[in-house]
Write a protein that holds these residues in place. Sequence first.
Motif, PDB file in Angstrom:
ATOM      1  N   UNK A 192       0.871  -1.179   0.000  1.00 26.37           N
ATOM      2  CA  UNK A 192       0.000   0.000   0.000  1.00 26.37           C
ATOM      3  C   UNK A 192       0.908   1.230   0.000  1.00 26.37           C
ATOM      4  N   UNK A 193       0.885   1.960  -1.098  1.00 21.85           N
ATOM      5  CA  UNK A 193       1.768   3.113  -1.273  1.00 21.85           C
ATOM      6  C   UNK A 193       0.922   4.374  -1.350  1.00 21.85           C
ATOM      7  N   UNK A 194       1.119   5.280  -0.380  1.00 18.22           N
ATOM      8  CA  UNK A 194       0.406   6.552  -0.331  1.00 18.22           C
ATOM      9  C   UNK A 194       1.266   7.601  -1.036  1.00 18.22           C
ATOM     10  N   UNK A 195       0.784   8.071  -2.174  1.00 18.18           N
ATOM     11  CA  UNK A 195       1.525   9.038  -2.984  1.00 18.18           C
ATOM     12  C   UNK A 195       0.823  10.390  -2.908  1.00 18.18           C
ATOM     13  N   UNK A 196       1.535  11.378  -2.393  1.00 16.10           N
ATOM     14  CA  UNK A 196       0.976  12.729  -2.246  1.00 16.10           C
ATOM     15  C   UNK A 196       1.603  13.642  -3.300  1.00 16.10           C
ATOM     16  N   UNK A 197       0.756  14.385  -4.015  1.00 19.91           N
ATOM     17  CA  UNK A 197       1.220  15.314  -5.038  1.00 19.91           C
ATOM     18  C   UNK A 197       0.717  16.711  -4.722  1.00 19.91           C
ATOM     19  N   UNK A 198       1.626  17.685  -4.871  1.00 23.49           N
ATOM     20  CA  UNK A 198       1.334  19.100  -4.633  1.00 23.49           C
ATOM     21  C   UNK A 198       0.846  19.363  -3.207  1.00 23.49           C
ATOM     22  N   UNK A 199       1.129  18.423  -2.283  1.00 27.39           N
ATOM     23  CA  UNK A 199       0.698  18.517  -0.884  1.00 27.39           C
ATOM     24  C   UNK A 199      -0.813  18.725  -0.763  1.00 27.39           C
ATOM     25  N   UNK A 200      -1.554  18.290  -1.780  1.00 21.81           N
ATOM     26  CA  UNK A 200      -3.014  18.433  -1.768  1.00 21.81           C
ATOM     27  C   UNK A 200      -3.721  17.135  -2.099  1.00 21.81           C
ATOM     28  N   UNK A 201      -3.233  16.428  -3.107  1.00 24.40           N
ATOM     29  CA  UNK A 201      -3.917  15.256  -3.631  1.00 24.40           C
ATOM     30  C   UNK A 201      -3.222  13.997  -3.126  1.00 24.40           C
ATOM     31  N   UNK A 202      -4.026  13.035  -2.666  1.00 21.80           N
ATOM     32  CA  UNK A 202      -3.498  11.772  -2.163  1.00 21.80           C
ATOM     33  C   UNK A 202      -3.964  10.641  -3.066  1.00 21.80           C
ATOM     34  N   UNK A 203      -2.992   9.848  -3.556  1.00 19.58           N
ATOM     35  CA  UNK A 203      -3.269   8.675  -4.373  1.00 19.58           C
ATOM     36  C   UNK A 203      -2.811   7.438  -3.606  1.00 19.58           C
ATOM     37  N   UNK A 204      -3.592   6.379  -3.688  1.00 23.29           N
ATOM     38  CA  UNK A 204      -3.280   5.133  -3.004  1.00 23.29           C
ATOM     39  C   UNK A 204      -3.097   4.022  -4.028  1.00 23.29           C
ATOM     40  N   UNK A 205      -1.931   3.379  -3.970  1.00 19.91           N
ATOM     41  CA  UNK A 205      -1.635   2.222  -4.821  1.00 19.91           C
ATOM     42  C   UNK A 205      -1.800   0.960  -3.983  1.00 19.91           C
ATOM     43  N   UNK A 206      -2.644   0.032  -4.432  1.00 17.00           N
ATOM     44  CA  UNK A 206      -2.753  -1.297  -3.842  1.00 17.00           C
ATOM     45  C   UNK A 206      -2.206  -2.288  -4.857  1.00 17.00           C
ATOM     46  N   UNK A 207      -1.153  -2.993  -4.467  1.00 14.23           N
ATOM     47  CA  UNK A 207      -0.393  -3.791  -5.431  1.00 14.23           C
ATOM     48  C   UNK A 207      -0.157  -5.181  -4.867  1.00 14.23           C
ATOM     49  N   UNK A 208      -0.312  -6.191  -5.726  1.00 15.92           N
ATOM     50  CA  UNK A 208       0.140  -7.541  -5.427  1.00 15.92           C
ATOM     51  C   UNK A 208       1.466  -7.749  -6.148  1.00 15.92           C
ATOM     52  N   UNK A 209       2.513  -7.991  -5.390  1.00 16.30           N
ATOM     53  CA  UNK A 209       3.850  -8.096  -5.969  1.00 16.30           C
ATOM     54  C   UNK A 209       4.293  -9.557  -5.955  1.00 16.30           C
ATOM     55  N   UNK A 210       5.049  -9.982  -6.971  1.00 19.29           N
ATOM     56  CA  UNK A 210       5.555  -9.223  -8.118  1.00 19.29           C
ATOM     57  C   UNK A 210       4.703  -9.354  -9.372  1.00 19.29           C
ATOM     58  N   UNK A 211       3.685 -10.187  -9.369  1.00 19.36           N
ATOM     59  CA  UNK A 211       2.959 -10.462 -10.605  1.00 19.36           C
ATOM     60  C   UNK A 211       1.789  -9.549 -10.885  1.00 19.36           C
ATOM     61  N   UNK A 212       1.335  -8.769  -9.892  1.00 17.27           N
ATOM     62  CA  UNK A 212       0.175  -7.924 -10.091  1.00 17.27           C
ATOM     63  C   UNK A 212      -1.092  -8.648  -9.669  1.00 17.27           C
ATOM     64  N   UNK A 213      -2.256  -8.028  -9.832  1.00 15.52           N
ATOM     65  CA  UNK A 213      -2.504  -6.721 -10.436  1.00 15.52           C
ATOM     66  C   UNK A 213      -2.277  -5.573  -9.447  1.00 15.52           C
ATOM     67  N   UNK A 214      -2.502  -4.364  -9.915  1.00 11.49           N
ATOM     68  CA  UNK A 214      -2.369  -3.172  -9.077  1.00 11.49           C
ATOM     69  C   UNK A 214      -3.506  -2.206  -9.393  1.00 11.49           C
ATOM     70  N   UNK A 215      -3.987  -1.526  -8.358  1.00 10.34           N
ATOM     71  CA  UNK A 215      -5.107  -0.592  -8.479  1.00 10.34           C
ATOM     72  C   UNK A 215      -4.655   0.763  -7.970  1.00 10.34           C
ATOM     73  N   UNK A 216      -4.966   1.801  -8.720  1.00 11.94           N
ATOM     74  CA  UNK A 216      -4.651   3.165  -8.322  1.00 11.94           C
ATOM     75  C   UNK A 216      -5.934   3.881  -7.944  1.00 11.94           C
ATOM     76  N   UNK A 217      -5.999   4.408  -6.705  1.00  6.19           N
ATOM     77  CA  UNK A 217      -7.164   5.115  -6.190  1.00  6.19           C
ATOM     78  C   UNK A 217      -6.815   6.573  -5.933  1.00  6.19           C
TER      79      UNK A 217
END
Length: 317
Positions: A112-137
């Motif tokens: 679970x990777x929390x990616x913050x852009x411009x200190x305003x928008x938060x994106x959450x990556x849910x990933x099964x590694x290493x084969x996938x799949x991955x969902x971007x929220x």
Amino acid sequence: MGKKRKQTEALEPKAEPSPPPSRPPRALTGWKDADAGAVQDPDEGRDSTFFRNKEKVLVTCSRRINYRYRHLMLNLVSLLPHCKKDSKIESKESKGSTLNELVELRSCSSCMFFECRKQKDLYLWMVKSPGGPSIKFLVNAVHTMEELKLTGNHLKGSRPILSFSTNFEESAHWKLVKEMLTQVFGTPKEHRKSKPFHDHVFVFSIVDDHVWFRNYQISVPHNETDKVDKGGLDKMTLIEVGPRFCLNPIKIFGGSFGGPTLYENPFYVSPNQIRALEKKKKASKYSTKVKAKTRRKMHEMENALVPDEFADMWKED
């Protein structure tokens, strides 16, 4: 000087001790039969298929994350006893390879990777590694435990009951989202950091094509007179604990942090586009005011007033 040994005594081999009987390998629920490949339950005395869930989730975030989003991540870390927290990672195009390597080093299967852009928008990556799949929220409507101050409280490390609304079964991409949420938020049975009982519920519901998350404590009366029997669900109550957030799915990829696009949300509008439309709306208000003033001046110049002949009648000399 001692006597010489006879040749017959020297050639006689010594008797080797018999080896002890081999012990079958032990599994979590009993002794494992090496021939059949099944586990023998000591209580029931029969063979059953053995499966052990070794799911581990790596939780991390990007640099320059907002304090509110960081508190949300820490709330989720406290709710998931099977997760591992790691240091911040630079949010760049190469974050996928870095995170895949980090997941492998920490012996995790999900991320679970929390990616913050411009200190305003938060994106959450849910990933099964290493084969996938991955969902971007896209994460919206964030309310942490510290700011909500709700009355609910449950034991830290207890296993949650996962509750999903019925509309998760309507389409294929929602089924995939449900399976991903089940594997990430479901605590494995008999995990070393988990408690062996259920006292709270994770509720996932779909409203307006968004996934809404709520966490409730299961409250049971403990008085002798009001003690709940098995099946007495009418006396149980749910008290919200927190946190609250909303997940807007953007894309579903076939690989880990990328790959072929399996699903793309047609109703998704980026926060940058929303802010640009708001700026245009505010700018249009100012431009309409300027145009109205210009039109008024032009109207006054084109329709000048005729001088009144009685304007200086009462003027004293």
